[in-house]
Design an enzyme around this catalytic site. Structure first.
Site: not given
Ligand code: CO8
Length: 261
Positions: A115, A112, A69, A135
């Site tokens: 999911e 998400g 998400a 999450e």
């Molecule tokens: N939402 C928004 N932006 C994202 C997300 C995300 N889930 N994942 C990555 N991005 C963005 C980053 O912010 C970054 O943007 P910017 O350059 O503008 O900062 C761009 O994508 C590239 O990401 P990274 O630089 O982090 O890329 P890496 O190769 O270094 O890392 C990862 C890749 C490991 C996948 C890393 O991006 C990561 O950990 N992402 C988040 C994963 C995550 O936690 N997803 C959310 C799961 S939770 C959910 O889906 C539902 C419940 C959430 C509730 C939250 C309440 C606040």
């Protein structure tokens, strides 16, 4: 698909019978913002009405199927808003899509993203795919069916481990635990999935729809109810099989099946 800004949508396959949706929000690793999810819903709704389409493929990029998400969009939201708006509730419409839908997952399928993949009927993974429910690392829990569908797919211990630690699993582990149906080299994944999708799309749409409904009912019903539903659906195909038989007089080649029946 000039109409869409977060996904691309086209019809593919030799018979143009596979609906192909690619999540295309590279700057956020296909994070599932509201706009993207609304576009996905529209594309699926169009494919459900398109009689030519017998199967849908949902994919992302080589780096990410979807990284979850959209965290930035969610951050300012508060309880009253998400509760009253039933936040994430409409995502479940993907699981109610009537035609077979296959997820082709390369790269990250997190939160998400995992999911959404699990709402599809079959998941195929590229060798570098990573699945996870992170999450808990954000102080929350899965909200798009993760605690339910992951548990059904991989069993309680592995699901608990993933949901409680946020640890990711590899494509190979996903295969071992039954989350995915097969693993292919990254560059071959989409072609391999298209082969399966074209095969499914060449079948009777009524039969694939009923097969999907029957398999899915195993998650909702008792064994006796599910077996009853299966047998009734099976009986009802005799109404369409008869027409197919008439269509194929002089040939026992099933290739002649009219995929619209
Ligand atoms: N939402 C928004 N932006 C994202 C997300 C995300 N889930 N994942 C990555 N991005 C963005 C980053 O912010 C970054 O943007 P910017 O350059 O503008 O900062 C761009 O994508 C590239 O990401 P990274 O630089 O982090 O890329 P890496 O190769 O270094 O890392 C990862 C890749 C490991 C996948 C890393 O991006 C990561 O950990 N992402 C988040 C994963 C995550 O936690 N997803 C959310 C799961 S939770 C959910 O889906 C539902 C419940 C959430 C509730 C939250 C309440 C606040």
């Amino acid at each position: 698909s000039a109409f869409y800004s977060n996904i691309t949508v086209e019809k593919k396959g030799k018979k143009n019978n596979v609906g192909f949706i690619q999540l295309n929000r590279p700057k956020a690793l296909n994070a599932l913002c509201d706009a993207l999810m609304k576009e996905l819903q529209t594309a699926l709704s169009d494919f459900s009405k398109d009689e030519e389409v017998g199967c849908v493929v949902l994919t992302g990029s080589n780096k990410a199927f979807a990284a979850g998400a959209d965290i930035k969009e969610m951050q300012p939201r508060e309880f009253a808003e998400v509760y009253k708006g039933d936040f994430l509730g409409f995502w479940n419409s993907i699981s109610l899509f009537k035609k077979p839908i296959i997820a082709a997952v390369n790269g990250y399928a997190l939160g998400g993203g995992c999911e959404i993949a699990m709402m599809c009927d079959i998941i195929y993974a590229g060798e570098k795919a990573k699945f996870g429910q992170p999450e808990i690392l954000l102080g929350t829990i899965p909200g798009g069916g993760g605690t339910q569908r992951l548990t059904q797919a991989v069993g309680k211990s592995k699901a608990m481990e993933m949901v409680l630690t946020g640890d990711q699993i590899s494509a190979q582990e996903a295969l071992q635990f039954g989350l995915v149906a097969n693993v292919y080299p990254v560059e071959e994944l989409v072609d391999k999935v298209m082969e399966k999708a074209e095969k499914i799309a060449s079948m009777s749409q009524i039969a694939t729809g009923m097969a999907k409904e029957a398999v899915n009912s195993s998650y909702e019903m008792t064994l006796a109810e599910g077996i009853h539903l299966e047998r009734r659906l099976f009986h009802s195909t005799f109404a369409t099989i008869l027409k197919l038989a008439i269509n194929s007089i002089g040939s026992c080649n099933m290739g002649i099946i009219n995929a619209k029946l």
